[in-house]
Design a protein around this motif. Structure first.
Motif, PDB file in Angstrom:
ATOM      1  N   GLU A 165       0.830  -1.213   0.000  1.00  0.00           N
ATOM      2  CA  GLU A 165       0.000   0.000   0.000  1.00  0.00           C
ATOM      3  C   GLU A 165       0.862   1.259   0.000  1.00  0.00           C
ATOM      4  O   GLU A 165       0.585   2.225  -0.725  1.00  0.00           O
ATOM      5  N   ALA A 166       1.920   1.245   0.811  1.00  0.00           N
ATOM      6  CA  ALA A 166       2.823   2.401   0.876  1.00  0.00           C
ATOM      7  C   ALA A 166       3.530   2.603  -0.464  1.00  0.00           C
ATOM      8  O   ALA A 166       3.705   3.739  -0.919  1.00  0.00           O
ATOM      9  N   SER A 167       3.914   1.492  -1.086  1.00  0.00           N
ATOM     10  CA  SER A 167       4.603   1.579  -2.385  1.00  0.00           C
ATOM     11  C   SER A 167       3.666   2.107  -3.471  1.00  0.00           C
ATOM     12  O   SER A 167       4.070   2.909  -4.317  1.00  0.00           O
ATOM     13  N   LEU A 168       2.416   1.673  -3.444  1.00  0.00           N
ATOM     14  CA  LEU A 168       1.422   2.172  -4.415  1.00  0.00           C
ATOM     15  C   LEU A 168       1.174   3.667  -4.218  1.00  0.00           C
ATOM     16  O   LEU A 168       1.042   4.418  -5.183  1.00  0.00           O
ATOM     17  N   ALA A 169       1.117   4.097  -2.959  1.00  0.00           N
ATOM     18  CA  ALA A 169       0.922   5.529  -2.670  1.00  0.00           C
ATOM     19  C   ALA A 169       2.109   6.339  -3.183  1.00  0.00           C
ATOM     20  O   ALA A 169       1.941   7.413  -3.770  1.00  0.00           O
ATOM     21  N   ARG A 170       3.325   5.802  -2.979  1.00  0.00           N
ATOM     22  CA  ARG A 170       4.533   6.475  -3.467  1.00  0.00           C
ATOM     23  C   ARG A 170       4.516   6.539  -4.996  1.00  0.00           C
ATOM     24  O   ARG A 170       4.879   7.548  -5.595  1.00  0.00           O
ATOM     25  N   ALA A 171       4.063   5.435  -5.609  1.00  0.00           N
ATOM     26  CA  ALA A 171       3.988   5.391  -7.071  1.00  0.00           C
ATOM     27  C   ALA A 171       3.012   6.442  -7.594  1.00  0.00           C
ATOM     28  O   ALA A 171       3.279   7.110  -8.595  1.00  0.00           O
ATOM     29  N   GLU A 172       1.891   6.614  -6.900  1.00  0.00           N
ATOM     30  CA  GLU A 172       0.899   7.608  -7.304  1.00  0.00           C
ATOM     31  C   GLU A 172       1.457   9.024  -7.165  1.00  0.00           C
ATOM     32  O   GLU A 172       1.230   9.881  -8.028  1.00  0.00           O
ATOM     33  N   ASP A 173       2.203   9.256  -6.097  1.00  0.00           N
ATOM     34  CA  ASP A 173       2.840  10.572  -5.906  1.00  0.00           C
ATOM     35  C   ASP A 173       3.812  10.874  -7.051  1.00  0.00           C
ATOM     36  O   ASP A 173       3.874  12.003  -7.544  1.00  0.00           O
ATOM     37  N   ILE A 174       4.575   9.845  -7.450  1.00  0.00           N
ATOM     38  CA  ILE A 174       5.541  10.015  -8.536  1.00  0.00           C
ATOM     39  C   ILE A 174       4.812  10.340  -9.839  1.00  0.00           C
ATOM     40  O   ILE A 174       5.226  11.209 -10.612  1.00  0.00           O
ATOM     41  N   ARG A 175       3.689   9.629 -10.083  1.00  0.00           N
ATOM     42  CA  ARG A 175       2.894   9.898 -11.292  1.00  0.00           C
ATOM     43  C   ARG A 175       2.403  11.342 -11.317  1.00  0.00           C
ATOM     44  O   ARG A 175       2.453  12.024 -12.338  1.00  0.00           O
ATOM     45  N   LYS A 176       1.916  11.825 -10.157  1.00  0.00           N
ATOM     46  CA  LYS A 176       1.427  13.201 -10.073  1.00  0.00           C
ATOM     47  C   LYS A 176       2.548  14.203 -10.322  1.00  0.00           C
ATOM     48  O   LYS A 176       2.344  15.220 -10.992  1.00  0.00           O
ATOM     49  N   LEU A 177       3.738  13.908  -9.769  1.00  0.00           N
ATOM     50  CA  LEU A 177       4.883  14.797  -9.977  1.00  0.00           C
ATOM     51  C   LEU A 177       5.253  14.872 -11.454  1.00  0.00           C
ATOM     52  O   LEU A 177       5.544  15.946 -11.979  1.00  0.00           O
ATOM     53  N   ARG A 178       5.231  13.699 -12.124  1.00  0.00           N
ATOM     54  CA  ARG A 178       5.556  13.673 -13.552  1.00  0.00           C
ATOM     55  C   ARG A 178       4.558  14.504 -14.349  1.00  0.00           C
ATOM     56  O   ARG A 178       4.927  15.239 -15.257  1.00  0.00           O
ATOM     57  N   LYS A 179       3.267  14.386 -13.981  1.00  0.00           N
ATOM     58  CA  LYS A 179       2.234  15.174 -14.677  1.00  0.00           C
ATOM     59  C   LYS A 179       2.463  16.663 -14.441  1.00  0.00           C
ATOM     60  O   LYS A 179       2.332  17.484 -15.343  1.00  0.00           O
ATOM     61  N   THR A 180       2.797  17.021 -13.189  1.00  0.00           N
ATOM     62  CA  THR A 180       3.049  18.418 -12.851  1.00  0.00           C
ATOM     63  C   THR A 180       4.231  18.963 -13.649  1.00  0.00           C
ATOM     64  O   THR A 180       4.193  20.092 -14.141  1.00  0.00           O
TER      65      THR A 180
END
Length: 207
Positions: free
Chosen positions: A120-135
């Protein structure tokens, strides 16, 4: 459908040991994850062509294509985040995993109680990374738009002996009245100026 329930995350498990693969699949499936299985790196790459998971869990030590080799392919060819599964917690291996951009790390034999929280923590980190890439993409686009708009304002100032405030206001009003964005009009102005300069070179050449 239409219930508003959160979509399940899909996890690709890449593990050559059938017992470990079955155990991981069972535990994660019971935790309401959709699971895709692959017994080697080559199989994983073929699977990804048909369905892209939300995250991949890769065994580091596999015959043929290792987990690190597969991670390298995922990093260069896809945007799929990944975490590693290893029989060792050796600091060099962990450091390597971090350098490859892993969002998590599990050591075999893993503690079942810690498995789901780690995933779960890894998926949350992955989602944060995706958002950063979009930003980053949006920021880059905004910077390009801002640069072109600034250049177009400068062009209008030079052509019509205007100050920056008036030139920008005219550009903005023109865009509004034509129901277009300032960036679209700015790009068009710069393109027109470039075309005119090309014609000027042709005329100068004839002279």
């Amino acid at each position: 459908m239409g219930t508003g329930k959160k979509t399940k995350s899909t996890i690709l498990l890449v593990e050559d040991d059938q017992l470990t693969l079955s155990l991981l699949s069972t535990v994660l499936h019971e935790a309401d994850y959709d699971i895709i299985q692959a017994r080697c790196g080559e199989d994983a790459l073929n699977v990804i062509l048909m369905q892209e998971p939300d995250m991949a869990l890769l065994d580091i030590n596999m015959p043929g294509m290792s987990g690190l080799d597969l991670a390298d392919r995922l990093r260069s060819d896809t945007s799929i985040p990944f975490m590693f599964l290893s029989a060792t917690s050796d600091s060099d291996i962990v450091r390597q995993a971090v350098e490859y951009g892993a969002v998590g790390y599990l050591v075999k034999p893993f503690d079942i109680a810690n498995l789901i929280p780690t995933v779960e923590a890894s998926l949350a980190r992955a989602e944060d990374i995706r958002k950063l890439r979009k930003t980053e993409v949006h920021l880059t686009s905004a910077l390009v738009s801002g640069r072109e708009t600034s250049m177009a304002v400068g062009l209008l100032m030079a052509k019509f002996q205007s100050n920056r405030q008036v030139a920008f206001a005219v550009l903005r009003n023109y865009a509004r009245s034509n129901r277009r964005t300032i960036h679209e009009v700015a790009s068009e102005l710069l393109q027109a100026e470039e075309t005119l300069n090309q014609f000027k070179q042709l005329f100068d050449g004839k002279g």
